[in-house]
Design an enzyme around this catalytic site. Structure first.
Site, PDB file in Angstrom:
ATOM      1  N   SER A 121       0.872  -1.186   0.000  1.00 21.23           N
ATOM      2  CA  SER A 121       0.000   0.000   0.000  1.00 21.23           C
ATOM      3  C   SER A 121       0.900   1.224   0.000  1.00 21.23           C
ATOM      4  CB  SER A 121      -0.846  -0.001   1.279  1.00 21.23           C
ATOM      5  OG  SER A 121      -1.502   1.246   1.443  1.00 21.23           O
TER       6      SER A 121
ATOM      7  N   TYR B   7      -2.272   0.126  10.710  1.00 21.17           N
ATOM      8  CA  TYR B   7      -2.250  -0.392   9.330  1.00 21.17           C
ATOM      9  C   TYR B   7      -0.919  -0.037   8.672  1.00 21.17           C
ATOM     10  CZ  TYR B   7      -3.737  -1.103   4.431  1.00 21.17           C
ATOM     11  OH  TYR B   7      -3.845  -1.516   3.125  1.00 21.17           O
TER      12      TYR B   7
END
Ligand SMILES: NC(=O)c1ccc[n+]([C@@H]2O[C@H](COP(=O)([O-])OP(=O)(O)OC[C@H]3O[C@@H](n4cnc5c(N)ncnc54)[C@H](OP(=O)(O)O)[C@@H]3O)[C@@H](O)[C@H]2O)c1
Length: 249
Positions: free
Chosen positions: A130, A143
């Site tokens: 990501s 995250y």
């Protein structure tokens, strides 16, 4: 014999789109995740094979890998986010769950399938990380920490496999509108999930990311795309999102 691609997280979103895209390129795809009903339906549609695996469970992954005789491409898409709380009040169990699926999940699957990947003429590992693997944002620490770690695993693996015929590719997407990612993150709060994409003119789709995977994988084996960062046009950086119409379709 068809080349074999194993795709984790293939029951939804980027993994499902990648499985379908690689099947189109002629791969025999093994679709892996926990929800077998969804895997079965997609496998039937694209002519692949469904296999249940919980990537966080080493024995489940071992058993899964024993059923994979050969593997040319491994795409690790299983992962996700839980919660968006600040560090001060973040739930440690959410952090542990995110580390478990994004980092240890990738580790377990890579470790179990490396023999098959290295055995053929040349293997390819694609890890879906990501943009959160490089940039932090408020409410995203758990995250982001997990994705930073998954990125570290990916870079280290590439260094360690140097000299072997196995490519290690990192695809790092920005904002992708998939059905479940934000919904899971906000524990089923559809309004909060929808707000992530509010007024963003064409966030990336799962198919857009799958196209990037196919592009990187489809290059000759001596070409290693180390890292491919892909965002929608409306997102110039993690914090810089334009909300409004961009251009005519
Ligand atoms: N959507 C975004 O904006 C975005 C942006 C950048 C990066 N990413 C990353 O891209 C990847 C895919 O995201 P997505 O948007 O496609 O999310 P998604 O639609 O929620 O898909 C996540 C997939 O992971 C699987 N999974 C979760 N836990 C698992 C476990 N323990 N064992 C096996 N499979 C498991 C899920 O299947 P089951 O529940 O059936 O097991 C599902 O197929 C993730 O790594 C995510 O972090 C997403």
């Amino acid at each position: 014999m068809a080349r074999v691609a194993v795709v984790t997280g293939a029951s939804s979103g980027i993994g499902a789109a990648t499985a379908a895209r690689l099947a189109k390129d002629g791969y025999h795809v093994v679709l892996a995740a926990r929800r077998v009903d969804r895997l079965d339906a997609l496998a039937e549609r694209i002519g692949g094979r469904a296999a249940r695996v919980d990537v966080t469970d080493p024995s489940s992954v071992r058993e899964f890998a024993q059923g994979i005789e050969s593997c040319d491409v491994l795409v690790n898409s299983a992962g996700g986010a839980l919660g968006a709380d600040p560090v001060a009040t973040g739930e440690p169990s959410d952090w542990a769950a995110m580390f478990s699926v994004n980092v240890l999940g990738t580790l377990h699957v890579v470790q179990s399938l490396l023999p098959q990947l290295a055995a053929g003429g040349g293997g390819t590992v694609v890890n879906i990380t990501s943009t959160a693997a490089f940039v932090n944002y408020e409410g995203g620490a758990g995250y982001s920490a997990a994705k930073h770690a998954q990125h570290a695993l990916t870079e280290t693996l590439r260094l360690e496999l140097c000299g072997k015929p196995v490519r290690v590719i990192e695809i790092a997407p920005g904002m992708v509108r998939t059905d479940e990612f934000s919904l899971n993150r906000f524990r089923g709060d559809a309004e909060r999930a929808a707000a992530v994409y509010a007024d963003v003119d064409r966030p990336l789709s799962a198919e857009d990311v799958a196209e990037c995977v196919a592009l990187a994988v489809g290059l000759p084996q001596h070409v290693n795309v180390d890292q491919l960062v892909v965002r929608p046009l409306a997102q110039a950086a993690q914090h810089k999102v334009f909300r409004g119409p961009l251009f005519e379709r």
